[in-house]
Design a protein around this motif. Structure first.
Motif, short mmCIF file in Angstrom:
data_model
loop_
_atom_site.label_atom_id
_atom_site.label_comp_id
_atom_site.label_asym_id
_atom_site.label_seq_id
_atom_site.Cartn_x
_atom_site.Cartn_y
_atom_site.Cartn_z
N UNK A 1 7.49 3.65 3.30
CA UNK A 1 7.33 5.04 2.82
C UNK A 1 8.64 5.82 2.98
N UNK A 2 9.28 5.68 4.16
CA UNK A 2 10.52 6.43 4.41
C UNK A 2 11.60 6.01 3.40
N UNK B 1 9.52 -1.15 -1.21
CA UNK B 1 8.70 -2.36 -1.07
C UNK B 1 9.50 -3.48 -0.41
N UNK B 2 10.74 -3.63 -0.84
CA UNK B 2 11.60 -4.68 -0.28
C UNK B 2 11.87 -4.42 1.20
N UNK C 1 0.84 -1.20 0.00
CA UNK C 1 0.00 0.00 0.00
C UNK C 1 0.88 1.26 0.00
N UNK C 2 1.98 1.23 0.78
CA UNK C 2 2.90 2.38 0.78
C UNK C 2 3.44 2.65 -0.61
N UNK C 3 3.85 1.59 -1.30
CA UNK C 3 4.43 1.74 -2.64
C UNK C 3 3.39 2.25 -3.63
N UNK C 4 2.20 1.65 -3.62
CA UNK C 4 1.17 2.04 -4.60
C UNK C 4 0.69 3.47 -4.36
N UNK C 5 0.46 3.83 -3.11
CA UNK C 5 -0.09 5.17 -2.84
C UNK C 5 0.94 6.25 -3.17
#
Lengths: 571, 69
Positions: A512-513, A464-465, A443-447
């Motif tokens: 996200x960071x 993502x990794x 979700x962090x990556x897509x958003x």
């Protein structure tokens, strides 16, 4: 005796068997019927993108309404009270509306066929490969877990042999998905949604009549458990130790309501695939809004029976029945586990005919769960693994054939997983935990990909990794040292349920960071390549709504208002 | 669903609910004098639920029958 084994809660009468047989006959018929309409890859994997908002919306909510979920959350309602309803309301509604109103336009106009496909367009091959492989692996393992769970439930309730249940369930699902692809799965999911309501609604209706209404039910629960905490959704969440679940409101709001819920409902391809089948942009935006409206009603058939059981379930001698954890119930014939609450309530109120309908609803839920997993698996395998890395230039008919074969092979792997779980039960917990590793960081990556132009290919992949690796790391930390939970949940009073919420929150933050930091030090993606993928560079086409009644945003406002009112009523 | 001659999903739902409704009504009628040993059986839940499913299923079966256009 091949069909029957061990002891059972009840047995089916001929009329119950007739109801079950009618369901199987219709399901197989639908598979053969849909086969004639699954000729191209667009037909097979995305149902021709011709579903209406209502069909896509019901299928969207139904794909998540498996029996494992129904029985598990009814058991949780018995164990933790009305707090379990958070997983249906704050843990679903805001995210579903966000998907419909904000994210769906990007998924839809990019014409992607899958979530890993969107990652490919936005972040390149690395992020797609990571997401596709993890998703394919998890869905097929989850399908196996679902299959095993169905077999155990059928053994517990009806005494059916586990091998019989696994092969009949898997064979039927493989047949109709292989023949009709996503169209067949969607028709069956809509059918299952109606069936679940038809089969389960009698329990809360008759239960509330027996209890004398909601107010008397609350009073009886307070007497039976010695606390009024079981019927309040928010007032007990001020501290980890002041509620039966051992969670804090920050975990519910940010961990569940934000990260887990948004991760699942907006990036899990199993549910998003249903909305991608919509026939136009407005239908694609309306489908999650319709799904959210129906999702809000599900606690009536799941949470209310769990609460009713606290008040009305009695032993043969008239004393209050106390359900226990499954590891305690196992080997003690006089005891029942929390997860048996729904079947116990079904047997309490439903005689021949109604019982068959309830059992058929449970079977339909299990089969629909398997079909959802296996149809999403075959799409991601064919498009994002086989078509992307193994055979890029095959014909359309070759990919359809691959979709059919991967359905059968996926189902066989699921059956192997089911037998593996049968021999080592702890694998089930690991598989379920594994699934949560990928959802929150994804979700962090897509958003970030949709909302932030500066997010780079390297940022997406490494974020993502890092998020996934940190989630696995936290899980292993708590497994090897249970005291680690106090650091992850930031309280010595936290219980295991809090771990999932905070692990998801931290892994999302880390994703996200890392994505932001790596993006800022790496080459940005050229603006021209972001068209149709990112907010701010993409003109959103008009969805064709001509009046306020046709606008998805209007109905989203109606749904969110009802959501707030419900939370206030059960505050 | 767009193509002509296609059977609507709602028809499948309707026909199944209608069939279940009829089965439940028949079962419910036989239970009037021999109620099952369940709680609140005296309210005839099988019969009334069967009537409700028959009405719901009948409506969808007729409304979305194949060839209606």
């Amino acid at each position: 005796m091949f069909l029957f084994s061990g002891q059972q809660l009840t047995k089916l009468s001929p009329v119950d068997v007739l109801i079950l047989v009618l369901y199987f006959a219709l399901v197989v018929f639908i598979g053969f019927y849909a086969k004639g309409k699954a000729n191209t890859s667009e037909d097979f994997f995305l149902a021709g993108r011709e579903m209406t908002a209502w069909i896509a919306g019901l299928s969207f909510v139904s794909a998540n309404l498996g029996s494992l979920e129904l029985m598990g959350w009814a058991g949780s309602a018995y164990q933790y009270g009305i707090l379990a309803a958070h997983w249906y309301w704050i843990g679903a509604i805001p995210a579903m509306l966000f998907l419909g109103i904000v994210m769906m336009p990007f998924y839809y106009i990019s014409k992607t066929h899958s979530v890993p496909g969107y990652l490919h367009l936005r972040f390149g091959e690395g992020a797609r490969a990571l997401s596709a492989v993890s998703f394919a692996l998890m869905t097929i393992l989850m399908s196996g877990v679902n299959m095993y769970a169905m077999a155990v439930v059928m053994q517990t309730i009806l005494g059916w042999n586990i091998t019989f249940s696994i092969w009949v369930g898997a064979g039927t699902v493989a047949l109709y998905v292989m023949l009709g692809g996503l169209r067949s799965a969607i028709i069956n999911e809509v059918l299952q949604f109606v069936l679940i309501w038809a089969g389960a609604a009698m329990i809360p209706i008759l239960g509330l009549i027996e209890a004398g209404g909601w107010t008397k039910l609350k009073a009886q629960i307070a007497v039976n458990v010695g606390s009024s905490d079981y019927t309040h959704m928010w007032t007990t969440l001020g501290h980890f130790s002041s509620n039966p679940m051992g969670v804090h409101w920050t975990g519910i709001v940010f961990g569940l309501g934000f990260v887990i819920s948004f991760g699942y409902w907006t990036t899990d391809f199993l549910v998003v695939q249903r909305v991608l089948s919509a026939n136009n942009l407005r239908a694609a935006k309306m489908a999650p809004v319709i799904g959210a409206a129906f999702k809000m009603a599900v606690p009536f058939i799941v949470i209310v029976p769990g609460l009713l059981a606290l008040a009305v379930l009695k032993n043969a001698d008239g004393s209050t029945m106390h359900l226990v954890a499954s590891n305690i119930a196992k080997g003690n014939p006089g005891l029942h586990s929390y997860d048996e609450v729904l079947p116990l309530m079904l047997i309490r109120y439903c005689g021949p005919g109604l019982l068959g309908l309830g059992i058929t609803a449970l079977v339909a839920g299990f089969m629909s769960g398997m079909a959802g997993n296996v149809s999403a698996f075959s799409t991601v395998w064919t498009y994002d693994i086989y078509g992307a890395f193994i055979n890029k230039r095959a014909s359309d008919s070759h990919y359809v054939a691959m979709g059919r074969w991967s359905t059968v092979i996926g189902m066989l792997v699921s059956i192997m997983t089911a037998y593996l779980v049968m021999n080592a039960n702890s694998i089930m917990d690991y598989v379920q935990a594994l699934f949560s590793f990928f959802i929150a960081p994804l979700f962090g990556t897509v958003i970030l990909g949709m909302m932030w132009k500066r997010a780079s290919h390297a940022g997406g992949f490494w974020g993502l990794l890092a998020g996934t690796a940190s989630s696995i790391g936290m899980f292993l930390w708590v497994q090897t040292d249970s005291s680690a939970l106090r650091y992850i949940a930031m309280s010595p009073d936290a219980k295991p349920m809090a771990e999932n919420l905070y692990r998801a929150l931290w892994s999302w933050v880390i994703c996200v960071v890392v994505t932001v930091v790596v993006s800022l030090v790496t080459k940005p993606v050229p603006r021209a390549e972001l068209a149709g993928l990112v907010y701010g560079v993409t003109p959103i086409p008009d969805d064709g709504a001509t009046s306020i009644w046709q606008k998805p945003i209007f109905w989203a406002c109606v749904v969110i208002t009802i959501f707030f009112v419900l939370n206030l009523i059960f505050w | 669903m767009a193509e002509q001659q296609e059977i609507s999903i709602w028809f499948f739902c309707g026909i199944l609910m209608l069939a279940y409704g009829v089965v439940l009504v028949a079962t419910g009628l036989t239970e009037i004098h021999h109620p099952p040993p369940t709680v609140l059986a005296e309210l005839q839940p099988t019969l009334w639920w069967g009537v409700l499913l028959s009405l719901f299923g009948g409506f969808y079966t007729i409304r979305f029958r194949p060839g209606k256009g």
